[in-house]
Design an enzyme around this catalytic site. Structure first.
Site, PDB file in Angstrom:
ATOM      1  N   LYS A   4       0.966  -1.383  -0.157  1.00 18.25           N
ATOM      2  CA  LYS A   4       0.175  -0.040   0.102  1.00 18.25           C
ATOM      3  C   LYS A   4       0.934   1.150  -0.055  1.00 18.25           C
ATOM      4  O   LYS A   4       0.691   2.074  -0.811  1.00 18.25           O
ATOM      5  CB  LYS A   4      -0.925  -0.029   1.356  1.00 18.25           C
ATOM      6  CG  LYS A   4      -2.170  -1.057   1.099  1.00 18.25           C
ATOM      7  CD  LYS A   4      -2.839  -1.231   2.310  1.00 18.25           C
ATOM      8  CE  LYS A   4      -3.834  -2.397   2.433  1.00 18.25           C
ATOM      9  NZ  LYS A   4      -4.509  -2.956   3.442  1.00 18.25           N
ATOM     10  N   GLN A  19      -4.493  -1.328   9.779  1.00 18.26           N
ATOM     11  CA  GLN A  19      -4.247  -2.420   9.169  1.00 18.26           C
ATOM     12  C   GLN A  19      -5.027  -3.743  10.043  1.00 18.26           C
ATOM     13  O   GLN A  19      -4.606  -3.631  11.066  1.00 18.26           O
ATOM     14  CB  GLN A  19      -2.800  -3.097   8.734  1.00 18.26           C
ATOM     15  CG  GLN A  19      -2.776  -4.451   8.131  1.00 18.26           C
ATOM     16  CD  GLN A  19      -3.320  -4.459   6.592  1.00 18.26           C
ATOM     17  OE1 GLN A  19      -3.419  -3.514   5.769  1.00 18.26           O
ATOM     18  NE2 GLN A  19      -4.150  -5.435   6.104  1.00 18.26           N
ATOM     19  N   ASP A  61     -10.549   3.516   3.920  1.00 19.27           N
ATOM     20  CA  ASP A  61     -11.145   2.090   3.765  1.00 19.27           C
ATOM     21  C   ASP A  61     -12.456   1.751   3.815  1.00 19.27           C
ATOM     22  O   ASP A  61     -12.899   0.952   3.447  1.00 19.27           O
ATOM     23  CB  ASP A  61     -10.414   1.361   5.297  1.00 19.27           C
ATOM     24  CG  ASP A  61      -9.563   0.390   4.787  1.00 19.27           C
ATOM     25  OD1 ASP A  61      -9.169  -0.088   3.512  1.00 19.27           O
ATOM     26  OD2 ASP A  61      -8.543  -0.274   5.693  1.00 19.27           O
TER      27      ASP A  61
END
Ligand code: NAP
Length: 285
Positions: free
Chosen positions: A53, A97, A120
């Protein structure tokens, strides 16, 4: 029939080039889009994901920060870091994460992220926005699936879409996005009886389960479009999806491979969301 592959790597390249172009334009106006990725603990898969990412951000010219913490980090300290990132004007997207260590309440941490930086799309405000059709960030994996359908010029209006899986990060938002495009949507899960009877009616099937061969050729209507979100390992330890790719390719009109399908699109849509967040920040200045 031999299905055409929808190539997630090629589509990602195109979209990332557009992100790089738009990022350069924003930079010319004095704003660099920034993503903060927070990793707690040393889960090996998570380490690979966050590295990818951060690299994808850098390649597209975005600013990105990777914050790594020991697995022993307290929930309070993590919440404080999220708050600091919420207040940091150089950061437009925050990604914590998952999974987090067991002593940390992941939902509490997600809810601590400002919905304005929830790239997200996991915050309850983002889920509510998707449900009601309001402006918000869409979760990256189903958003990537929608882009794949768009890339083949597929009109969902009046089509029957079957989503296998109902998680908050893939299945449910996927179903809502398909519904928003006027598909008739069926959501299947572990309690669904006679999955095959449902998938055989589908014009579009999205498999998001996490089990090999959930979808086989005998379960697919000729000409259906099949998107495979699953990530599993086969007997040789190689990455594979939920769909029997070889068999279903003989029946479907389009199919996404694993690897090289939905996977790269997920990171791409993270970049798209971060860029959009920065663009919103600029327009609100
Ligand atoms: P999850 O939270 O474990 O959800 C799996 C879903 O599948 C659940 O809703 C479950 O039903 C359903 N299910 C389980 N067995 C089933 C069966 N036999 N028939 C029908 N439905 C069944 O998983 P997830 O996070 O949504 O992820 C799904 C898969 O996508 C995983 O392989 C994951 O690694 C992959 N993934 C890939 C990406 C990517 O970027 N490519 C991103 C995210 C996830 P219940 O609700 O009844 O338990």
């Amino acid at each position: 029939m031999t299905a055409q592959r929808i190539d997630g790597n090629a589509l990602s390249q195109q979209l990332r080039a557009q992100v790089a172009h738009d990022t350069a334009a924003l930079k010319a106006q004095g704003l660099t889009p920034g993503l903060a990725v927070v990793l707690v603990g040393d889960n090996p898969a998570s380490q690979v994901y966050v590295r990818n990412k951060v690299k994808a951000c850098q390649d597209a010219g975005l600013h990105s920060v990777l914050e790594k913490y020991e697995a022993s980090l307290s929930e309070a300290d993590l919440l404080a870091r999220v708050q600091a990132l919420n207040n940091d004007p150089s950061i437009h997207g925050i990604l914590v994460q998952l999974p987090l260590p067991a002593h940390i309440d992941a939902q509490k941490v997600i809810e601590a992220i400002s919905p304005l930086k929830d790239v997200d799309g996991f915050h309850i405000a983002s889920a509510g926005a998707l449900m009601t059709g309001a402006k918000g960030f869409w979760p990256c994996t189903p958003y990537g699936c929608m882009k794949m359908l768009e890339s083949i010029g597929y009109s969902l209006k009046g089509k029957h879409a079957v989503v296998i899986g109902r998680s908050n990060i893939v299945g449910k938002p996927m179903a809502l996005m398909l519904l928003q495009q006027n598909a008739t949507v069926t959501i299947c899960h572990s309690g669904t009886q006679n999955l095959k009877a449902l998938t055989l009616q589908a014009d579009v099937i999205v498999a998001a389960v996490g089990k090999r061969n959930v979808l086989t050729a005998d379960m697919v209507k000729p000409g259906a479009v099949v998107l495979d979100v699953g990530m599993n390992r086969n007997d040789e330890g190689k990455l594979c999806g939920d769909v029997d790719f070889e068999g279903v390719s003989q029946v479907a009109s389009y199919i996404t491979p694993v690897p090289g399908g939905v996977g790269p699109m997920t990171i791409t849509m993270l970049l798209v969301n971060t860029l959009e967040s920065a663009q919103r920040a600029l327009s609100e200045k």
